[in-house]
Design a protein around this motif. Structure first.
Motif, short mmCIF file in Angstrom:
data_model
loop_
_atom_site.label_atom_id
_atom_site.label_comp_id
_atom_site.label_asym_id
_atom_site.label_seq_id
_atom_site.Cartn_x
_atom_site.Cartn_y
_atom_site.Cartn_z
N LEU A 96 112.07 8.87 -20.81
CA LEU A 96 110.99 7.89 -20.72
C LEU A 96 109.71 8.39 -21.37
O LEU A 96 109.32 9.54 -21.22
N PRO A 113 105.41 7.66 -21.67
CA PRO A 113 104.43 7.43 -20.62
C PRO A 113 104.35 5.99 -20.15
O PRO A 113 104.28 5.72 -18.96
N ALA A 115 107.33 5.21 -18.16
CA ALA A 115 107.32 5.84 -16.84
C ALA A 115 106.58 4.94 -15.86
O ALA A 115 106.96 4.80 -14.70
N ARG A 116 105.55 4.29 -16.37
CA ARG A 116 104.78 3.39 -15.52
C ARG A 116 105.63 2.19 -15.10
O ARG A 116 105.67 1.81 -13.93
N GLU A 136 108.78 2.04 -15.06
CA GLU A 136 109.86 2.54 -14.22
C GLU A 136 109.38 2.68 -12.78
O GLU A 136 110.07 2.31 -11.84
N ALA A 137 108.19 3.25 -12.66
CA ALA A 137 107.65 3.47 -11.33
C ALA A 137 107.45 2.16 -10.61
O ALA A 137 107.75 2.03 -9.42
N VAL A 143 101.32 3.82 -9.97
CA VAL A 143 102.53 4.37 -9.40
C VAL A 143 103.04 5.46 -10.32
O VAL A 143 102.98 5.32 -11.52
N VAL A 144 103.48 6.50 -9.76
CA VAL A 144 103.96 7.68 -10.46
C VAL A 144 102.99 8.12 -11.51
O VAL A 144 103.35 8.30 -12.67
N GLY A 173 101.43 6.45 -12.85
CA GLY A 173 101.67 5.41 -13.83
C GLY A 173 100.38 4.87 -14.38
O GLY A 173 100.26 4.59 -15.56
N PRO A 227 106.67 12.68 -22.26
CA PRO A 227 106.37 12.94 -20.85
C PRO A 227 107.39 12.25 -19.96
O PRO A 227 107.84 11.15 -20.25
N PHE A 253 109.03 12.13 -15.73
CA PHE A 253 108.71 12.42 -14.34
C PHE A 253 108.61 13.91 -14.09
O PHE A 253 107.81 14.36 -13.33
N LEU A 258 109.30 9.50 -7.37
CA LEU A 258 108.01 8.84 -7.28
C LEU A 258 106.93 9.76 -6.75
O LEU A 258 105.76 9.62 -7.07
#
Lengths: 903, 393
Positions: free
Chosen positions: A877, A879, A882-883, A885-886, B277-278, B280, B297, B299, B335
């Protein structure tokens, strides 16, 4: 140039006109002497005055003399010994014969012949008219592996000190006889020059040109002991010996070579003077660490430490086409007489008292090979039962690059693989036309000092490959210039001077496997997914009696009696051998982990080939409705049931492709997948160079009569491999029905699907209908017909793919899907851009309903699937992703929680 | 008066600013609209609900903050029980006022109208909900009923948020009330459970509540709107944030206006609440975007300095002291792992100490459950500490 001889290494000769060749040679020398020249000559200016280069050192002088002798034998066939030499025998290669103009001696044509084993069996005989370019490089095609063209040639040269490094993909070329023209007159006028040119043909192809037959322009390596990794020319009289990969130059390989019977004199122990970054440098030490230290994930060997030593005893095995001496089946109490192929297989009747089922053949492993055997055997009328520990196509079959390619990368060192691949690609197109799609390839060549000869070489190489293309309905290659390249693929960057376009076929590996399974079942076989074989039962004499199995989802145990048992477990083969109380080395493979990164859409028109930091070839290619980037090849010693890509591997791939296609960094990765290739075991070789050939092992020599193993192989040649394995089993069983897997269509391949007609008739989305027809062929109609009985089944479960409810129910009912992950494997549900966030739960509900589980159990399956996918995605992922995904995960957590243990 | 800059206007930023203000500081609040907070499903958790822990009483300031917001209902000492469209019944410490709290209903039959909304399969949901142990324990039963609560055909496909807006229209509301009136005559149902967007806040003759919202659904919108009102937005956008001198912690917020004519503002403390989030909400990237070797980048990846921490995508970037607040993984699920390491809200230094005036709140903080109430609790703490400049180190 003239004083190059003091570091002369081997038959590396530069052909040049005037000063250019000299400059090149000098450049090469300056870069480390790895490819020092000897026997070089340049024709000076218009006068054509030849100038034999003088050399210091006796070795080089010998080389020159040898080169001259070589020219004296003009007209002799030059043999490019390509590929692995085994005990001094050439297994395969190309035979080159040049035709020259009578008067001028100008090269007119090159006849090449691919031969295998002893040059007798000419597999493909082709005559091509050579294009005699200015550089005179045409007949060097044999020297070019697919890996030959390198985008960063200059860089590589700087790093390794090789002048021309025609690819690390295995270029073990030695020209048997570097002839140069026929006429004595020509020789008289320009011997040295011609010798130089002749040698250059051999050597331009490869800086590590190796192997030459006697009386050629080969030299033994220089006495100076400098970093002459260029080549150690091993030669034995009359036989071209392809010495493997001197470029790797580690002690281990040299030892290996010594074992192979190359004369001591010819071997120059190469010390690596400049470390090559990347895997190669680590390879040099890998023999010190046979364990798992290189597995990128850092996983320790949990069950299977590398079981095989260098001293694996030679076993009898059934090689293709050879009648095995020990396979004449003696009658035994389970052997029935040969049944006529026309009779339908007798039904499976469990023994009334014990519930035991009798079959002719038990196949362990539901990958494409196992499924192929089950189908083949069922078509021949055998009673077959297949057991798969996970889901069908769980391992390498379902995680391959998804191509039925012709194997051009094997052309130079394993042409028989190329041939069988192309041939079988054609068969697969006949039996499952719906599953294949064309993937056009683009092989860009960046501007560098060697780009022009490289293009010539590639042109020649692909002309050779074009000979095979008709076998698989491929199109001949096209040579493109830089402008054309950029027009076709605007995302390409870098000063591309040109490139090659050729084509291959893509396929959905899991679909292919499932189609084989379904066909086997329809011909009377039984197939059990999620059912592990706990033991292979053998009697006191060692003969197999059957298998004891356990259903991993229900825990139910069963016994199946069988006359023969086939271990088709791919990477699990050594482990499966232990089920029959055999040592792991009885079915040795060398597991090579390969990963792929999937992007959410097709981001390029062509598959684009690029080179990694350590010189490997990788490609990014449009596959179905996604783009796939692959692949790696690393020894793997971890848990085979849980193979995952790592961040490092993803970066390694992405970095390489970003050199030519920087847009990849902005593309959205939606997942990764990884599998372990069951490559044939070989000690010491680099992973990439392991043979993709396959073997059927008869374990009678291990004391287990009736037990067979399939090792090696690749997706593209699964059918022929399955045929060979079934043949071996049939011989053991004393049956002689012919194989019909290449003529009998796979389910769905009986005709042509009509997506648009179906879409109109059943009022479904046209794209959805097209995808459905892709997966199910003509049987898409049967799937859609369900919706007429129950219109709610038209509901779209997975919007990305799209998958409708009817298809989910169809694959559960007819294709043995038992979990959400199984459905995903069969329909690509949840593998699209949303990662299953919108469909896994709905799918879980349907699967639970169909299989009689509680809704909570179905939900648990869905969560398990989602978490697995999330874990596989997380390594790729960016950046922004990742967002997203979160967000997705947190919303999932809000709705269902992330507990897997619900069941 | 101490000046505290709060970066981020989500629930953590709002809580931190609100607490700092209560503690007597002047608060400058930066950031756009709340982002991740608007993705709220309508359930407010203290600890991850799957753990099944009994609810804790809430602290006074936490309750006071939620009262200020006014969109979430938090039962005193018990858990609510809410339904999700994935067929799950789950406990929640608090819930959006439009979401049906099943725990408050006691035993009885709940009607689930068959509606042609996307993802709403009443029969399948009923099957799944009835299978839940919590429903059986409470004596709840779900039943699919034919009750077309949708007025026009377009309501079948309207996004949840638009549907909620339409229902909020008084005329439409009257129509719905009339239908419910009719349904309540049968009196067999204790309540109706409707898809997201169709719920009502006030009890009608027959309570009509929603299941949890999908991301970006009406519950999240309502929370976002409430958050906007907590703190006045500072004029101008944040351009950059700098430490004055290394280890000297004089924070200058360059802001107020376009990046071109940004003026520097000195503040005494900064609260980072841009986690989303994360991490995020925190975009991080290499300073040299063209670097071929730039890491992807993930997790699990540490972010190597120099890194930029952006408010949203690339818009406004905060230049952090390089390598100081470490982005790292700690224990926990994917998370929970990523974020800024901190000690009790104060951002940790590389050497193990903490900054005296740099705080982190909400999901930007590493190693904390990503739950709404925990975010508020931490943010209130960080906001108060920033205002008073006292941290436990």
């Amino acid at each position: 140039m003239r004083d190059a001889g003091d570091r002369a290494a081997a038959a590396v000769v530069f052909l040049g006109r005037g000063g250019r060749g000299r400059r090149r040679a000098a450049a090469a020398r300056a870069t480390g002497g790895g490819a020092a020249s000897c026997g070089a000559a340049s024709r000076r200016g218009a006068t054509g005055r030849r100038r034999a280069t003088s050399r210091r050192g006796a070795t080089s002088r010998r080389a020159t003399r040898a080169a001259r002798r070589g020219t004296a034998r003009a007209g002799r066939a030059a043999r490019a010994a390509i590929g692995r030499s085994l005990h001094g025998l050439v297994l395969a290669g190309l035979d080159l014969q040049r035709e020259r103009e009578a008067g001028t001696g100008e090269l007119r044509a090159v006849r090449h012949r691919v031969f295998t084993r002893g040059a007798e069996a000419a597999a493909v005989d082709g005559l091509r008219t050579a294009r005699v370019g200015g550089a005179g490089l045409v007949d060097l095609l044999a020297g070019l592996a697919l890996g030959g063209a390198r985008a960063g040639g200059a860089e590589e040269r700087r790093r390794t000190g090789r002048r021309v490094r025609a690819g690390r993909e295995g270029l073990q070329i030695g020209f048997g006889n570097a002839d140069a023209g026929r006429g004595g007159a020509t020789r008289a006028s320009g011997t040295s020059s011609r010798a130089a040119r002749a040698s250059s043909r051999a050597t331009r192809t490869s800086s590590r040109a190796t192997g030459a037959s006697s009386g050629t322009a080969s030299t033994s390596s220089g006495a100076t002991g400098t970093s002459s990794r260029a080549a150690s020319a091993g030669f034995t009289a009359g036989t071209a010996v392809g010495v493997s990969d001197a470029g790797k130059g580690d002690q281990r390989r040299d030892d290996e070579r010594r074992e192979k019977g190359a004369t001591e004199k010819s071997i120059h122990t190469v010390k690596r003077s400049a470390s090559v970054p990347g895997r190669q440098s680590t390879d040099a030490f890998s023999h010190l660490f046979p364990g798992s230290w290189r597995s990128a994930a850092g996983t320790l060997p949990r069950r299977a430490a590398r079981p095989i030593t260098n001293h694996t005893p030679r076993r009898r095995f059934v090689r293709r086409g050879q009648a095995p001496t020990l396979l004449a089946a003696s009658p035994n109490k389970y052997t029935s007489g040969p049944a006529s192929s026309g009779t339908p297989p007798p039904p499976f009747v469990p023994d009334e008292d014990t519930g035991v089922v009798d079959v002719d053949l038990v196949v362990i492993g539901g990958g494409v090979n196992g499924a192929g055997v089950a189908r083949d055997a069922a078509l021949r009328g055998f009673r077959v039962a297949l057991f798969e520990r996970n889901d069908f196509a769980f391992g390498a079959s379902g995680n391959s690059s998804g191509m039925i390619h012709g194997g051009p990368r094997y052309l130079t060192y394993d042409p028989s693989v190329t041939l069988s691949s192309c041939q079988d690609s054609g068969y697969i197109q006949d039996i499952a036309p719906h599953l294949l799609f064309r993937i056009p390839f683009l092989f860009p060549v960046a501007k560098s000092a060697i780009s022009k000869p490289m293009l010539e070489l590639m042109d020649g190489f692909f002309e050779a490959y074009d000979r095979y293309q008709p076998l698989k309905r491929g199109k001949p290659h096209a040579r493109l210039d830089g402008d054309e390249l950029h027009r076709l693929e605007p995302g390409l960057v870098g000063g591309m001077v040109g490139g090659m376009a050729f084509d291959e076929w893509g396929i959905d590996g899991p679909r292919l496997t499932i189609a084989n399974i379904v066909d086997a079942i329809e011909h009377g076989a039984r197939a059990f997914g999620h059912t592990t074989v706990e033991r292979v039962l053998r009697d006191v004499s060692g003969r197999v009696l059957g298998v004891a199995t356990r259903d991993l989802l229900t825990g139910a145990r069963a016994i199946t009696r069988a006359k023969a048992v086939l271990n088709a477990t791919g990477a699990w083969s050594p482990l499966a051998a232990t089920l029959a109380s055999l040592p792991q080395r009885a079915a040795p493979i060398r597991g090579g982990k390969g990963i792929h990164v999937v992007y959410d859409r097709r981001i390029s028109n062509f598959a684009v080939v690029a080179q990694t930091v350590d010189g490997r070839q990788i490609f990014v290619y449009p596959w179905e409705n996604t783009t796939v980037l692959g692949t790696t090849d690393d020894d793997y010693y971890g848990d085979l049931d849980d193979v995952n890509a790592t961040v490092d591997e993803v970066r390694y791939l992405e970095q390489a492709i970003a050199h030519v296609l920087p847009g990849i960094r902005d593309a959205r990765a939606i997942g990764t997948y990884a599998g372990v290739r069951p490559t044939l075991y070989a000690w010491g070789k680099n992973e990439d160079k392991l043979s993709r050939e396959h073997e059927v092992l008869d374990h009678e020599s291990d004391g287990a009569r009736g037990l067979f193993s399939m090792v090696g192989g690749k997706l593209a040649s699964y059918r022929v491999f399955a045929k060979e394995a079934t043949d071996a089993v049939a011989r053991y069983l004393g049956r002689n029905e012919p194989c019909s897997t290449h003529t009998s269509p796979l389910p769905g391949g009986e005709g042509r699907g009509e997506p648009l007609a179906l879409a109109r008739r059943f009022s479904v989305d046209a794209v959805g209908a097209r995808r459905l027809v892709y997966r199910h062929g003509v049987r898409a109609e049967a799937v859609l017909a369900r919706t007429q009985r129950k219109p709610t089944e038209l509901r779209v479960v997975c919007p990305c793919e799209p998958v409708i409810e009817a298809e989910v129910r169809h694959v559960v009912q007819t294709e043995h899907a038992r979990t959400v992950a199984d459905v995903s494997r069969r329909t690509r549900l949840g593998l699209g851009a949303c990662g299953g966030m919108r469909c896994a739960l709905a799918c879980g509900r349907i699967v639970a309903e169909e299989t009689g589980l509680s809704p909570r159990a179905g939900r648990g399956q869905a969560i398990r699937f989602l978490l697995t996918q999330a874990g596989r995605r997380s390594v790729a992922l960016g950046p922004v992703q990742a967002r997203q995904e979160a967000l997705a995960i947190s919303s999932l957590r809000a709705e269902v929680g992330l507990r897997e243990d619900e069941s | 008066m101490r000046r505290v800059a709060v970066l981020g206007r989500g629930i953590a930023g709002a809580a931190a600013g609100w607490a700092a203000k209560r503690a007597g500081a002047a608060v400058i609040s930066f950031g756009g609209a709340p982002l991740a907070s608007t993705m709220s499903s309508g359930a407010a958790d203290d600890e991850p609900w799957e753990l099944g822990r009994p609810p804790r009483p809430l602290e006074d300031d936490v309750r006071a903050f939620f009262d200020e917001l006014g969109t979430l209902t938090l039962p005193e000492a018990s858990s609510a029980l809410v339904a999700t469209s994935a067929g799950v019944l789950r406990p929640a410490r608090g819930h959006d006022a439009f979401v049906l709290d099943l725990a408050s209903l006691g035993a009885g039959t709940i009607g689930v109208p068959r509606l042609a909304r996307p993802g709403w399969d009443a029969d399948a949901l009923v099957l799944s909900w009835n299978d839940e142990p919590s429903a059986r324990a409470q004596g709840l039963r779900f039943e699919a009923i034919d009750a077309d609560l949708l007025h026009r055909t377009d309501e079948r496909v309207l996004p949840e948020v638009d549907l909620a807006a339409r229902i909020a229209d008084p005329r439409r509301r009257r129509l719905l009330d009339a239908r419910l009136e009719t349904l309540s005559k049968s009196a067999r149902y204790v309540a109706l459970l409707a898809p997201s967007g169709l719920g009502l806040r006030d009890a009608s003759p027959l309570p009509l509540g929603e299941v949890l919202s999908p991301p970006g659904g009406p519950a999240g919108r309502r929370l976002g709107a409430a958050l906007e009102g907590v703190l006045p937005r500072s004029e101008g956008a944040l351009a950059s944030l700098r430490v004055g001198a290394e280890r000297e912690e004089r924070w200058a917020v360059a802001s107020m206006g376009s990046p071109a004519d940004a003026r520097g503002v000195q503040v005494d403390a900064v609260v980072l609440a841009v986690g989303g989030v994360v991490g995020g909400g925190i975009g991080y990237r290499r300073t040299d975007p063209a670097a071929v070797l730039s890491p992807i980048p993930t997790f699990h990846a540490d972010v190597f300095p120099p890194a930029l921490v952006g408010l949203h995508a690339d818009a406004a970037a905060i230049e952090l002291p390089l390598g100081e607040p470490r982005w790292s993984q700690t224990s926990g699920g994917p998370l929970e792992r990523v974020g800024i390491l901190h000690a009790d809200g104060a951002v940790r230094r590389d050497d193990g100490g903490t900054f005296a005036s740099l705080f982190v709140a909400g999901d930007a903080a590493a190693g904390r459950p990503r739950t709404l109430i925990a975010a508020v609790r931490g943010a209130l703490h960080a906001g108060t500490a920033a205002a008073r400049n006292v941290t436990r180190s």
